[in-house]
Design a protein around this motif. Structure first.
Motif, PDB file in Angstrom:
ATOM      1  N   ILE A  54     -11.623 -20.946  17.588  1.00  0.00           N
ATOM      2  CA  ILE A  54     -12.073 -19.582  16.670  1.00  0.00           C
ATOM      3  C   ILE A  54     -13.225 -20.152  15.780  1.00  0.00           C
ATOM      4  N   ALA A  55     -13.085 -21.234  15.243  1.00  0.00           N
ATOM      5  CA  ALA A  55     -14.225 -21.882  14.479  1.00  0.00           C
ATOM      6  C   ALA A  55     -15.434 -21.843  15.173  1.00  0.00           C
ATOM      7  N   ARG A  56     -15.208 -22.526  16.416  1.00  0.00           N
ATOM      8  CA  ARG A  56     -16.487 -22.530  17.427  1.00  0.00           C
ATOM      9  C   ARG A  56     -17.088 -21.124  17.632  1.00  0.00           C
ATOM     10  N   ILE A  57     -16.428 -20.209  17.839  1.00  0.00           N
ATOM     11  CA  ILE A  57     -16.685 -18.749  18.203  1.00  0.00           C
ATOM     12  C   ILE A  57     -17.507 -18.313  16.967  1.00  0.00           C
ATOM     13  N   GLN A  58     -16.842 -18.439  15.743  1.00  0.00           N
ATOM     14  CA  GLN A  58     -17.496 -17.870  14.587  1.00  0.00           C
ATOM     15  C   GLN A  58     -18.875 -18.668  14.256  1.00  0.00           C
ATOM     16  N   THR A  59     -18.895 -20.039  14.688  1.00  0.00           N
ATOM     17  CA  THR A  59     -20.219 -20.571  14.491  1.00  0.00           C
ATOM     18  C   THR A  59     -21.203 -20.217  15.566  1.00  0.00           C
ATOM     19  N   VAL A  60     -20.968 -19.785  16.480  1.00  0.00           N
ATOM     20  CA  VAL A  60     -21.974 -19.287  17.488  1.00  0.00           C
ATOM     21  C   VAL A  60     -22.396 -17.949  17.027  1.00  0.00           C
ATOM     22  N   ILE A  61     -21.370 -17.090  16.764  1.00  0.00           N
ATOM     23  CA  ILE A  61     -21.674 -15.847  16.229  1.00  0.00           C
ATOM     24  C   ILE A  61     -22.847 -15.862  14.965  1.00  0.00           C
TER      25      ILE A  61
END
Length: 69
Positions: A54-61
């Protein structure tokens, strides 16, 4: 090595696909927490993995949003 491939795949996705991936990951985390609370979860390390995803996805966003400005 595995996480680098995952992040590269995330960076190739569109904004809508990222939002969908984030929603799916949050639903999975909810289900894992529910299973853990009812003592049905065998692999508790999966919760940690999903939280990090989830943190990785939010970082990419966030990176895409800053690059658009």
């Amino acid at each position: 090595m595995k996480t680098n491939k995952y992040v590269e795949d995330l960076k190739k996705k569109s904004d809508a696909e990222l939002a969908q991936a984030l929603t799916d990951a949050k639903k999975e985390l909810f289900n894992l927490r529910f299973q853990n609370a009812t003592n049905q979860l065998d692999n508790t390390a999966r919760i940690k993995d999903v939280r990090r995803n989830i943190a990785r996805i939010q970082t990419v966003i966030t990176e895409k949003a800053k690059a658009a400005n």
